[in-house]
Structures are given as structure tokens and as C-alpha cells.
Design a protein around this motif. Structure first.
Motif, mmCIF file in Angstrom:
data_model
loop_
_atom_site.group_PDB
_atom_site.id
_atom_site.type_symbol
_atom_site.label_atom_id
_atom_site.label_comp_id
_atom_site.label_asym_id
_atom_site.label_seq_id
_atom_site.Cartn_x
_atom_site.Cartn_y
_atom_site.Cartn_z
ATOM 1 N N GLN A 154 -1.652 6.312 0.474
ATOM 2 C CA GLN A 154 -1.216 6.464 -0.906
ATOM 3 C C GLN A 154 -0.754 5.135 -1.506
ATOM 4 N N GLU A 155 -0.408 4.172 -0.665
ATOM 5 C CA GLU A 155 0.021 2.865 -1.155
ATOM 6 C C GLU A 155 -1.144 1.922 -1.420
ATOM 7 N N ARG B 233 -2.559 0.960 -5.125
ATOM 8 C CA ARG B 233 -1.670 1.525 -6.129
ATOM 9 C C ARG B 233 -1.248 0.414 -7.081
ATOM 10 N N ASN B 234 -1.441 0.607 -8.345
ATOM 11 C CA ASN B 234 -1.078 -0.306 -9.436
ATOM 12 C C ASN B 234 -2.116 -1.391 -9.729
#
Length: 350
Positions: A204-205, A208-209
């Protein structure tokens, strides 16, 4: 990772207005990996095992087990109790070899590589592999959170004061075990032309972004072992890149020296940090409990060993320092402990 065991009013008094009756599980569920209430005394060992499994696998984190008082004090026959012995995986999660090969190709072709490493280096015991990796790639390494100390500050590839500028100029960026959160400006300050690699046990990391060219799910130690294997024999030489960053580091340090040596009153935080730095040796563990003062201390204190630095983490939970100190002392009674408090923390616990 942390296991918190909490008491609860007895089940037999449920919703009767017993002392401190409240739904603790639902209160803690949003801020834990796992939160449960135990209803059967004979299942206490099972639930403890489940709690440790949740806390220590994948992305490690806090867990909460609630045990009502009547469940806790009830007696059961030991023969009726199941005691788990082998209840969580012991091996490391190795990444996809194809992804590792792609990452190695990016690193081998880079002219201005950079490594950004965080807490996973500590938790996954990857400091030796990290050092070997940056030496093979001849890449500057920046550390945050509990990654601090994974590379000695005396190492020629350790950097700490030029990160923002370096991220904007690097043509290959490898992020290992640290999220692209506010501490890294959500990845927005990365050179938009840079090729990127991110390694994390928590998928999930990954990416991300911001987009990541090669996201790698896996244990930091395992991934670095594989990258080292791929890079053996590569003759990386980025002297110009490294010397330019070192010049920038020295310039920032020179600017800080004025305040580090200042006798002005009230005392400047950098002068305080300089004085604290003289206290810190290889047998000292530093507990950072604050905001700005912790950032300043991290730039000055000599943190040269894994596990030598603890701080509140990205949640900024001020006030945890005293508890951290007690816990660290119970595990390492022979160590000296320095707690760096900010004014907010002191206001909570002074």
C-alpha cells in the motif's frame, strides 16, 4: 510493533454501567493494525499469538487485546488450553527477481544516484546490506526515522544536510523502507526526470503520492541482498556528483557553526545541540521527543549505530519520550540514555 493488553469491565456486567465501561476496541481500531476482545479464558494463548503475528508481520505496527476482568481471572484446566508454538512466519519476503533486475539496471546506468532509507533498515536488520549497496552503487545515502545510525556519519557516502537539493538533481532515486509522506514532501521534490525505485514490505506504500518506475514489494534486507548480487562487478564512479554534494554539506555546516558556537541568550537550539553532542558516545541511545528540536538534533548529534536513535515518528506523538526511555533502559540497562525534549513535550511532562 507493540502489543497493548487492556482490561475491561466484566462481561457479566455488560451495559449495566460498570466502572470504566466503554468500547475500547472500537476506540483503538482506527489506530492499530489489529484490535480484539477476548471472551474465553482458555483462548488467551491463541489471542496473544494472533496479536504478535499481526504486530510483527508485513508492515509492523501496534495491536490491542482487551481482556475483561472476569475472563482474565477465571480458572481453566491447563490441558484444555492450546499453546501455539509456531504461529508466525520466520523467513524474509523476497521480491520478484525481475523487478530487482530492473532496479539494478536503473542504478547501474545512473550518473547521479541517490538512496533514501528509513525505519525498515533497522527493523529488518539491513544496515550491513545498505552499506554494501551504496558502496557498490557509489550513491549518497540519506537516512530518516529509525534508519538513522544505519550508516556511520564518518562514511564518505553518508549525507544529511543536502537532501532537498540532491533529490531535485538526482537521475536515479532509490527509496527503501520509508513512505513518501510529508517528510519527503510526498515525492513532489524529486527530479521529474529521475528514474525511481521504491522498496517496502507494505504494497500500500508503493507508489503512494507519486508514480514509481520500479515498485518492489519485499523485505529491505532481502531486496538489498538481491540488488547487491545484481550489481557485483559494476564499476560505479560518481566522484563529481559526490564531491558536489559534500561541498554543499560543508557549506551548510559552516552556516550552522555560527549558531552552534553562539553565546547569545536565550540559548540557540543549535548551541544546545552542540553541547548535547559532546555527551553522546557510542554507548548512548538518543530519544527524540519533540518537533523542531528533534530535527535540529538529528543534524548534529553523532548517531553512528543502528538502534541508537528513537523518535515519535510521523505521527508526532509528543510526550512519548519518558516511556521510551524507561523501555529502552529495561532492555539496555548498560546504555546511557539522552532524551531530547522540545518545549511542547516539556509542557506535557515537565
Amino acid at each position: 510493533p507493540m502489543l497493548v493488553i487492556g482490561g475491561r469491565s466484566p462481561l457479566m456486567r455488560f451495559e449495566m454501567g460498570a466502572l470504566q465501561e466503554m468500547d475500547q476496541v472500537e476506540l483503538l481500531r482506527p489506530i492499530t493494525k489489529w484490535a480484539r476482545c477476548l471472551y474465553e479464558t482458555q483462548r488467551i494463548p491463541e489471542y496473544i499469538a494472533s496479536a504478535f503475528r499481526a504486530a510483527l508481520t508485513g508492515r509492523q505496527g501496534p495491536v490491542f487485546l482487551e481482556i475483561p476482568t472476569d475472563v482474565l481471572f477465571r480458572k481453566v484446566e491447563e490441558n484444555d488450553v492450546y499453546f501455539p508454538q509456531s504461529y508466525r512466519p520466520q523467513g524474509r519476503v523476497y521480491p520478484d527477481p525481475k523487478a530487482v533486475k530492473q532496479a539494478a539496471e536503473i542504478i547501474a546506468r545512473a550518473e547521479r544516484p541517490l538512496v533514501m532509507a528509513g525505519s525498515a533498515i533497522y527493523w529488518q536488520d539491513a544496515h550491513q546490506e545498505l552499506r554494501r549497496f551504496i558502496e557498490l552503487a557509489h550513491a549518497p545515502a540519506y537516512l530518516n526515522a529509525m534508519g538513522r545510525g544505519s550508516i556511520s556519519q564518518e562514511h564518505p557516502l553518508f549525507f544529511s544536510r543536502t537532501r532537498r537539493n540532491a533529490l531535485g538533481k538526482a537521475d536515479a532515486i532509490v527509496v527503501i523502507g520509508t513512505p513518501l509522506d510529508f517528510r519527503l514532501a510526498y515525492g513532489k521534490r524529486f527530479n521529474p526526470e529521475a528514474r525511481t525505485v521504491q522498496i517496502d514490505t507494505d504494497p500500500q506504500e508503493l507508489a503512494r503520492n507519486r508514480d514509481i518506475d520500479v515498485p518492489i514489494e519485499g523485505d529491505a534486507k532481502a531486496a538489498l541482498e538481491m540488488l547487491i548480487g545484481e550489481l557485483e562487478g559494476v564499476k560505479a564512479d560518481h566522484k563529481e556528483w559526490i564531491s558536489g554534494l559534500r561541498e554543499g554539506e560543508n557549506k551548510v555546516r559552516a552556516q550552522m557553526e555560527e549558531w552552534m558556537n553562539s553565546d547569545r541568550e536565550p540559548i540557540h537550539p543549535l548551541r544546545l545541540c552542540r553541547e548535547m553532542a559532546e555527551f553522546v558516545d557510542d554507548n548512548t541511545i538518543v530519544i527524540g521527543d519533540g518537533g523542531d528540536i528533534v530535527n535540529q538534533a538529528a543534524r548534529i548529534l553523532p548517531i553512528n549505530h543502528p538502534g541508537q536513535w528513537y523518535d515519535p515518528g510521523p505521527m508526532g506523538t509528543l510526550g512519548v519520550g519518558t516511556g521510551f526511555c524507561m523501555a529502552v533502559h529495561s532492555v539496555y540497562p548498560e546504555k546511557r540514555i539522552l532524551m531530547v525534549n522540545g518545549d511542547g513535550t516539556f509542557g506535557l511532562n515537565g
